[in-house]
Design a protein around this motif. Structure first.
Motif, PDB file in Angstrom:
ATOM      1  N   ALA A  93       0.830  -1.207   0.000  1.00  0.00           N
ATOM      2  CA  ALA A  93       0.000   0.000   0.000  1.00  0.00           C
ATOM      3  C   ALA A  93       0.867   1.261   0.000  1.00  0.00           C
ATOM      4  N   LEU A  94       1.949   1.235   0.784  1.00  0.00           N
ATOM      5  CA  LEU A  94       2.850   2.386   0.818  1.00  0.00           C
ATOM      6  C   LEU A  94       3.565   2.550  -0.517  1.00  0.00           C
ATOM      7  N   ARG A  95       4.002   1.446  -1.110  1.00  0.00           N
ATOM      8  CA  ARG A  95       4.659   1.490  -2.427  1.00  0.00           C
ATOM      9  C   ARG A  95       3.719   2.120  -3.459  1.00  0.00           C
ATOM     10  N   ASP A  96       2.451   1.681  -3.463  1.00  0.00           N
ATOM     11  CA  ASP A  96       1.473   2.224  -4.408  1.00  0.00           C
ATOM     12  C   ASP A  96       1.239   3.707  -4.170  1.00  0.00           C
ATOM     13  N   ALA A  97       1.099   4.101  -2.905  1.00  0.00           N
ATOM     14  CA  ALA A  97       0.842   5.505  -2.576  1.00  0.00           C
ATOM     15  C   ALA A  97       2.021   6.385  -2.990  1.00  0.00           C
ATOM     16  N   LEU A  98       3.242   5.904  -2.772  1.00  0.00           N
ATOM     17  CA  LEU A  98       4.419   6.674  -3.176  1.00  0.00           C
ATOM     18  C   LEU A  98       4.511   6.790  -4.693  1.00  0.00           C
ATOM     19  N   ARG A  99       4.154   5.737  -5.408  1.00  0.00           N
ATOM     20  CA  ARG A  99       4.155   5.764  -6.875  1.00  0.00           C
ATOM     21  C   ARG A  99       3.133   6.786  -7.381  1.00  0.00           C
ATOM     22  N   ILE A 100       1.956   6.808  -6.764  1.00  0.00           N
ATOM     23  CA  ILE A 100       0.919   7.773  -7.147  1.00  0.00           C
ATOM     24  C   ILE A 100       1.401   9.189  -6.872  1.00  0.00           C
ATOM     25  N   ALA A 101       1.997   9.401  -5.715  1.00  0.00           N
ATOM     26  CA  ALA A 101       2.508  10.730  -5.374  1.00  0.00           C
ATOM     27  C   ALA A 101       3.584  11.158  -6.366  1.00  0.00           C
ATOM     28  N   GLN A 102       4.504  10.248  -6.692  1.00  0.00           N
ATOM     29  CA  GLN A 102       5.562  10.560  -7.660  1.00  0.00           C
ATOM     30  C   GLN A 102       4.954  10.921  -9.010  1.00  0.00           C
ATOM     31  N   SER A 103       3.953  10.183  -9.438  1.00  0.00           N
ATOM     32  CA  SER A 103       3.304  10.451 -10.716  1.00  0.00           C
ATOM     33  C   SER A 103       2.683  11.843 -10.729  1.00  0.00           C
ATOM     34  N   HIS A 104       2.006  12.194  -9.654  1.00  0.00           N
ATOM     35  CA  HIS A 104       1.336  13.490  -9.596  1.00  0.00           C
ATOM     36  C   HIS A 104       2.334  14.638  -9.502  1.00  0.00           C
ATOM     37  N   ILE A 105       3.429  14.430  -8.786  1.00  0.00           N
ATOM     38  CA  ILE A 105       4.464  15.469  -8.697  1.00  0.00           C
ATOM     39  C   ILE A 105       5.078  15.697 -10.072  1.00  0.00           C
ATOM     40  N   GLU A 106       5.394  14.605 -10.764  1.00  0.00           N
ATOM     41  CA  GLU A 106       6.008  14.735 -12.093  1.00  0.00           C
ATOM     42  C   GLU A 106       5.065  15.418 -13.078  1.00  0.00           C
ATOM     43  N   HIS A 108       2.815  17.659 -12.461  1.00  0.00           N
ATOM     44  CA  HIS A 108       2.526  19.053 -12.133  1.00  0.00           C
ATOM     45  C   HIS A 108       3.768  19.927 -12.114  1.00  0.00           C
ATOM     46  N   ARG A 109       4.909  19.356 -12.461  1.00  0.00           N
ATOM     47  CA  ARG A 109       6.123  20.158 -12.622  1.00  0.00           C
ATOM     48  C   ARG A 109       5.983  20.984 -13.878  1.00  0.00           C
ATOM     49  N   PRO A 110       6.426  22.229 -13.827  1.00  0.00           N
ATOM     50  CA  PRO A 110       6.373  23.028 -15.051  1.00  0.00           C
ATOM     51  C   PRO A 110       7.312  22.435 -16.107  1.00  0.00           C
ATOM     52  N   VAL A 111       6.844  22.395 -17.337  1.00  0.00           N
ATOM     53  CA  VAL A 111       7.645  21.876 -18.434  1.00  0.00           C
ATOM     54  C   VAL A 111       8.584  22.984 -18.890  1.00  0.00           C
ATOM     55  N   ARG A 112       9.873  22.663 -18.952  1.00  0.00           N
ATOM     56  CA  ARG A 112      10.842  23.660 -19.391  1.00  0.00           C
ATOM     57  C   ARG A 112      10.857  23.702 -20.911  1.00  0.00           C
ATOM     58  N   GLU A 113      10.899  24.896 -21.435  1.00  0.00           N
ATOM     59  CA  GLU A 113      10.952  25.070 -22.887  1.00  0.00           C
ATOM     60  C   GLU A 113      12.359  24.785 -23.363  1.00  0.00           C
ATOM     61  N   VAL A 114      12.466  24.156 -24.519  1.00  0.00           N
ATOM     62  CA  VAL A 114      13.760  23.842 -25.109  1.00  0.00           C
ATOM     63  C   VAL A 114      14.216  25.041 -25.918  1.00  0.00           C
ATOM     64  N   ASP A 115      15.439  25.496 -25.671  1.00  0.00           N
ATOM     65  CA  ASP A 115      15.985  26.620 -26.419  1.00  0.00           C
ATOM     66  C   ASP A 115      16.435  26.118 -27.777  1.00  0.00           C
TER      67      ASP A 115
END
Length: 117
Positions: A93-106, A108-115
């Motif tokens: 359950a903890l493994r699944d919850a951490l995976r979900i949290a990691q997915s949501h953090i990734e 919602h990170r702002p996407v950096r524009e490529v120069d």
């Protein structure tokens, strides 16, 4: 490929006009235990909705396991095998919850524009 929904009557937009979102870590792994990702040009794809459903189910099951853990840890008659099984369930359950949290953090990170220069 061409998007079947025209931008204006008589006009078609190439699918490249819809840039893919950043990869989404899915709440499951492949047969070898490797992470699976979804890259889609649609914000609400069928697979994305399936992943949302699985994440919701995993979190609900984790909450249920915590409830059972509270009861079992208060029961002095719980055997070593029962407690070991409980530890395994809590680990999953903890493994699944951490995976979900990691997915949501990734996601919602702002996407950096490529120069391009």
């Amino acid at each position: 490929m061409i998007d079947p929904s025209p931008a204006s009557p008589g006009q078609m937009r190439p699918l490249s006009a819809f840039p893919p979102t950043s990869p989404r870590l899915l709440p499951w792994t492949d047969a070898n235990g490797k992470s699976c990702y979804l890259i889609s040009d649609r914000p609400h794809s069928l697979l994305g909705e399936r992943a949302d459903t699985v994440e919701s189910l995993q979190l609900s099951m984790g909450a249920d396991i915590i409830g059972h853990a509270c009861e079992m840890l208060e029961d002095r008659r719980a055997s070593v095998d029962e407690l070991r099984f409980l530890a395994l369930c809590l680990y999953e359950a903890l493994r699944d919850a951490l995976r979900i949290a990691q997915s949501h953090i990734e996601r919602h990170r702002p996407v950096r524009e490529v120069d391009s220069s």
